[in-house]
Design a protein around this motif. Structure first.
Motif, PDB file in Angstrom:
ATOM      1  N   TYR A 347       0.371  13.858  -0.777  1.00  0.00           N
ATOM      2  CA  TYR A 347       1.720  14.291  -0.390  1.00  0.00           C
ATOM      3  C   TYR A 347       1.726  15.727   0.142  1.00  0.00           C
ATOM      4  O   TYR A 347       2.331  16.032   1.168  1.00  0.00           O
ATOM      5  N   SER A 474      -1.401  12.784   6.478  1.00  0.00           N
ATOM      6  CA  SER A 474      -0.550  11.790   7.146  1.00  0.00           C
ATOM      7  C   SER A 474       0.780  11.508   6.464  1.00  0.00           C
ATOM      8  O   SER A 474       1.705  11.024   7.119  1.00  0.00           O
ATOM      9  N   TYR A 475       0.906  11.779   5.175  1.00  0.00           N
ATOM     10  CA  TYR A 475       2.060  11.266   4.419  1.00  0.00           C
ATOM     11  C   TYR A 475       2.842  12.409   3.763  1.00  0.00           C
ATOM     12  O   TYR A 475       3.032  12.428   2.546  1.00  0.00           O
ATOM     13  N   GLU A 480       7.307   8.519   4.501  1.00  0.00           N
ATOM     14  CA  GLU A 480       5.947   8.060   4.757  1.00  0.00           C
ATOM     15  C   GLU A 480       5.187   7.831   3.453  1.00  0.00           C
ATOM     16  O   GLU A 480       4.457   6.836   3.314  1.00  0.00           O
ATOM     17  N   LEU A 481       5.336   8.724   2.483  1.00  0.00           N
ATOM     18  CA  LEU A 481       4.606   8.525   1.230  1.00  0.00           C
ATOM     19  C   LEU A 481       5.140   7.313   0.474  1.00  0.00           C
ATOM     20  O   LEU A 481       4.364   6.529  -0.080  1.00  0.00           O
ATOM     21  N   ARG A 483       6.337   4.629   1.693  1.00  0.00           N
ATOM     22  CA  ARG A 483       5.801   3.423   2.333  1.00  0.00           C
ATOM     23  C   ARG A 483       4.308   3.256   2.053  1.00  0.00           C
ATOM     24  O   ARG A 483       3.823   2.132   1.881  1.00  0.00           O
ATOM     25  N   TYR A 484       3.587   4.358   2.000  1.00  0.00           N
ATOM     26  CA  TYR A 484       2.152   4.278   1.703  1.00  0.00           C
ATOM     27  C   TYR A 484       1.932   3.762   0.280  1.00  0.00           C
ATOM     28  O   TYR A 484       1.116   2.864   0.042  1.00  0.00           O
TER      29      TYR A 484
END
Length: 950
Positions: A347, A474-475, A480-481, A483-484
């Motif tokens: 994160y 990326s997250y 985004e995190l 969803r990951y």
């Protein structure tokens, strides 16, 4: 139905289901079943002396009131524990999510790819920050990780051509006090001599095999250990370093000095303090030592189709294979906490971690300069987040600080240390400085920001990059995190999907009401070394839980310090060892262990300095009494203990158990009962009644703490009166008996936070609910046994034909059809089920334990699945491996492919029974190639190109 009775929500079997189940089993009622299962001479004649159960609503009100007895101060004690900020996206989607906390250890890799990826992230994070080549998937806490480093290096002596009598291990005086205490515990039975001293005056003599340093030191000083590491290497002395993981963002990683092991804790990466745990420790080392590293390692491999896959690597180190030859008794990790810590790094990424570390460091510099400007002398020249300060009167300072709800580390009458953390604000700093002003009556104080120069020497500043892999870059948005995390969760089969019927592992319901308080600040934000009057809620809860466990086991006292089952085994044996020594019988070192015992038993015995003598089991799976008697008498002069699991690992209540325990006592030994199968005892019998002297309990099994994908666990020990004086202590907060052994884990009460779960479990079920839960577990196991009768052979049963809470089905006859037990385990995935325990304790078998929290409908689905698989076995031929079992599990990619080269339908592959269509679980990969992964060991997030080249 009384909606306020918790037992009705926890126990899956309804009253209306009982007639059908009794008919299937062939009994009139529950009383007959229990009579035919448990020997009459050990059955409790009275109900447990515990209160009646309370409702979930009453419990949540009670636990809320209890939490408010804890005083949440701003705590700057440090010593390896720091307030941290758990990102809400991680708290909600992992800590509070049964998709993560109810999963089992990833032995079945095909349905655990999400957790395995999260753990690979953790390993990569640790390797990057420490500068080491390989890391494991977490250990229990920093102190036990340091002890594992000491013992691993001890085992490696022969590689560096040291003599067997090279037993000295140097420990820097800068080491954390709880770590030193635990090192003492571990060193004594192995004959290791600890030498505590100043690393700057260490003489590097050939008598030493290893050394342990603290980085930064316990009061914050950052030392340049590079020269020490070089001299040690020249003298064939291996070096371990206990390092603060956040400091490694700014400091030169120990791996760059050429050290052998780096250990520490990831608690400050978003994990609540929780009065000491659970927290995920890390252990990183050189790839040369990959065959010796303790615990679990996640590695990259490929599946049947050649696609990348993850699995637990190098499983040959597991204790059930090595037994008394194992170098460690570790059989678990802190997976849930490791997942959270890894996600904290995902994160925040390298830039976010750098921001946090810079903030903490700059505030520490600001604090040091401000204190110096008003007359207080900082005693550290180089530091990261902790300063040591000279004061005139620490007692007066303490009075002022506590009046402002602040805790410091009071080193002595004229010295304090202060450790800052990511949760400190500029206002907090002003309040902190005001304590010093008020305590020393400083005049004309002005809390202005002061320019502060660099305090970390250039040679100690980190220059190498870290967390360069895409996953850490990326997250960084919550969307985004979230969803990951969800993407990974969907790859894992957990208890929120279907029954997990693992024998010996008791995957029961972890009730939401038991779990909720773990997120509350008044439980989460308490440092383990605060004064007891600030933790009155914890103290009341922990003491009540100890008393509850005393009643349940029939014993006199309990220690909650061991934070895993294997650690409980070790603690129990060390208490037995201390008892014998107190009677002038320290020579007693023989430990009898039945051949059917769990592999951690012999490993724990060897760690406790005992010699293992294995006793036989008979054809019914029971202890061979004649062989036991022969060996007990043969070793009577030196007999220390018998380790026995009850009911047995074969799922049977042996009727001769009291004869067995008496035999050991008659020959001078103590009886250690492994509590792995306590789920079949609670309220019906207990360890004291069968004649045991000490037992450990798996709170993560019988008492409903979730497995968390392989941890956290809690393994308290309960002891008879004569062993009570020897229960373990802690060097900072005194615990245990009046002749206590040294620490077993880092924190005084181990993983105190998750003890709330077991406390709630017992509190809500009450004496009647606990007993009914045990009866239901036995009922469910016998129901499955009789539903499978005639199609699967059950290997062992009691004298009246009953199973305890689990049973073993024999899959070896199916080899005639070319089918192995692994094929059945993998095929169960297609039916939506996690496999039972495979090939333990008997190779080629499945050990099934349904627990009390499953419904009749779920039991029937599971039985239907096994019976359907039995038909598929009959259709299989050893001459043609292209069948539905050998090809299992079937992935979505397989079933939707344009090409289908199999002699059975896609429907049979993926939807073998109607119920599967309602709730289909798709495995992320096909079967993993274990051998390929071990030959090409990759244990970090390597670029896909590197994997392809391998």
């Amino acid at each position: 139905m009384n909606t306020e009775v918790f037992a009705a929500r926890h126990i899956g079997i309804a009253e209306k289901d009982l007639p059908k189940m009794f008919e299937t089993i062939g009994v009139e009622n529950m009383e007959q079943l229990i009579y035919e299962t448990i020997p009459d001479d050990i059955t409790l004649k009275k109900a447990l002396a515990l209160p009646e159960g309370i409702s979930e609503h009453e419990f949540l009100n009670h636990i809320q009131e209890l939490s408010l007895k804890n005083k949440v101060f701003k705590t700057y004690i440090g010593l390896g524990y720091h307030e941290s900020l758990t990102p809400s996206v991680i708290k909600r989607n992992i800590l509070e999510n049964p998709g993560w906390y109810t999963a089992y250890t990833p032995y079945q890799a095909e349905i655990a790819q999400g957790r395995l990826e999260a753990l690979l992230n953790f390993q990569t994070m640790v390797s990057d920050l420490t500068g080491m080549e390989i890391a494991n998937a977490s250990l229990l806490d920093e102190s036990t990780a340091a002890a594992e480093a000491m013992t691993m290096l001890f085992e490696l002596r022969s590689r560096q051509q040291k003599k067997d009598n090279t037993l000295k291990f140097f420990v820097s005086e800068e080491i954390l006090p709880q770590t030193l205490s635990l090192l003492k515990t571990r060193a004594v039975p192995l004959g290791i001599e600890l030498v505590i001293g100043n690393h700057e005056t260490f003489d590097f003599s050939e008598d030493f095999y290893g050394a342990l340093l603290q980085y930064p030191g316990k009061f914050g000083q950052v030392y340049d250990y590079a020269g020490f590491a070089q001299k040690a290497k020249a003298n064939e002395i291996k070096v371990a370093v206990a390092a603060d993981i956040l400091s490694l963002v700014l400091l030169t990683p120990p791996g760059e000095w050429g050290v052998d092991v780096v250990v520490g804790t990831t608690q400050r990466f978003g994990i609540p303090l929780g009065y000491g745990g659970p927290h995920a420790a890390f252990f990183a080392t050189k790839e040369d030592y990959k065959r010796s590293i303790p615990g679990r390692i996640i590695g990259v491999t490929k599946d049947t189709d050649g696609n990348p896959a993850l699995r637990m690597a190098l499983q040959t180190r597991e204790q059930h294979i090595k037994r008394d030859k194992a170098t460690s008794n570790i059989c678990t990790a802190q997976v849930l906490l490791a997942v959270m810590a890894g996600m904290y790094a995902v994160y925040h990424g390298p830039k976010g971690l750098k921001y946090i570390a810079d903030k903490v460091h700059n505030q520490t510099k600001q604090l040091a300069k401000s204190l110096e400007s008003i007359g207080f002398e900082p005693l550290n020249a180089a530091y990261f987040d902790t300063i040591k300060v000279a004061v005139k009167n620490s007692k007066r300072l303490r009075e002022v600080a506590e009046s402002k709800n602040i805790n410091l580390n009071y080193v002595d009458a004229n010295t304090v240390s202060i450790s800052l953390n990511e949760a400190v604000s500029n206002e907090d700093l002003k309040t902190l400085i005001s304590c010093f002003v008020e305590s020393d009556d400083v005049k004309n104080h002005s809390a202005k920001n002061v320019e502060v120069g660099e305090v970390i020497p250039t040679a100690l500043q980190r220059k190498t990059p870290f967390l360069e892999h895409e996953v850490f870059n990326s997250y960084h948005s919550e969307t985004e995190l979230m969803r990951y995390i969800k993407k990974l969760e969907r790859k894992d089969l957990a208890l929120n999907h279907s029954m997990i019927s693992l024998g010996s592992c008791t995957m029961k319901l972890n009730a939401a009401s038991e779990m909720l308080p773990l997120s509350w600040a008044h439980w989460g934000n308490i440092h383990p070394f605060v004064p007891l009057n600030q933790a009155e809620g914890y103290q009341e809860m922990l003491k009540t839980l100890e008393q509850q466990l005393n009643v349940i086991t029939g014993f006199a006292a309990t220690s909650l310090q061991p934070n895993s089952g294997a650690q409980g085994e070790y603690a129990g044996l060390m208490v037995i060892r201390a008892y014998h020594e107190s009677r002038g019988e320290g020579h007693r070192n023989i430990c009898l262990i039945p051949a059917s015992a769990h592999g951690t038993n012999p490993a724990s015995a060897v760690m406790a300095g005992m010699k293992v003598v294995v006793t036989k089991t008979d054809e019914r799976g029971n202890i061979d009494i004649d062989d036991l008697e022969e060996k007990a008498k043969q070793h009577s002069e030196n007999l220390a203990a018998l380790m026995v699991t009850y009911p047995s690992t074969h799922g049977v209540f042996e009727s001769s158990i009291k004869q067995i325990t008496q035999l050991i006592h008659d020959n001078g030994g103590q009886v250690y009962m492994d509590g792995a199968n306590m789920n079949a005892q609670v309220g019906l019998t207990n360890p004291a009644t069968i004649g045991a002297d000490v037992c450990h309990l798996n709170l993560h099994k019988t008492f409903s703490i979730p497995h968390g994908g392989g941890g956290p666990g809690v393994g308290p020990i309960c002891v008879a009166e004569q062993l009570k004086p020897f229960l373990p202590t802690n060097p900072v907060v005194e615990t245990g008996g009046d002749r206590a052994i040294d620490a077993i884990s880092a924190a005084p009460w181990g993983s105190a936070l998750v003890c709330l779960i077991s406390y709630g479990y017992i509190k809500m079920l009450g004496y009647e609910g606990l007993t009914n839960a045990t009866k239901a577990a036995i009922l469910n196991a016998n129901y499955i046994k009789d539903r499978l009768k005639g199609k699967f052979d059950v290997l062992y049963a009691g004298e009246r034909g009953r199973a305890a809470h689990e049973m073993i089905i024999d899959c070896r006859p199916f080899k005639a059809n070319g089918i192995e037990v692994t094929d059945i385990a993998k095929r169960l995935i297609d039916y939506g089920f996690h496999a039972p325990t495979v090939s333990f304790p008997v190779a080629g078998t499945l050990m099934i334990e349904p627990t009390e929290s499953e419904s009749l409908a779920e039991l029937d689905k599971f039985c239907d699945a096994l019976l359907s698989i039995r038909k598929e076995i009959d259709e299989a031929s050893a001459d043609d491996p292209n069948n539905v079992l050998k090809n299992a599990p079937h992935t979505l990619e397989m079933v939707t492919s344009d090409v289908w080269d199999y002699p059975y339908s896609r429907q049979k592959a993926a939807f073998p029974l109607p119920y599967v269509t309602e709730n289909k679980f798709w495995p992320a990969i096909r079967r993993t190639d274990e051998a390929f992964g071990d030959r090409n060991l990759i244990c970090t997030c390597a670029p896909i190109e590197a994997y392809a080249e391998a």
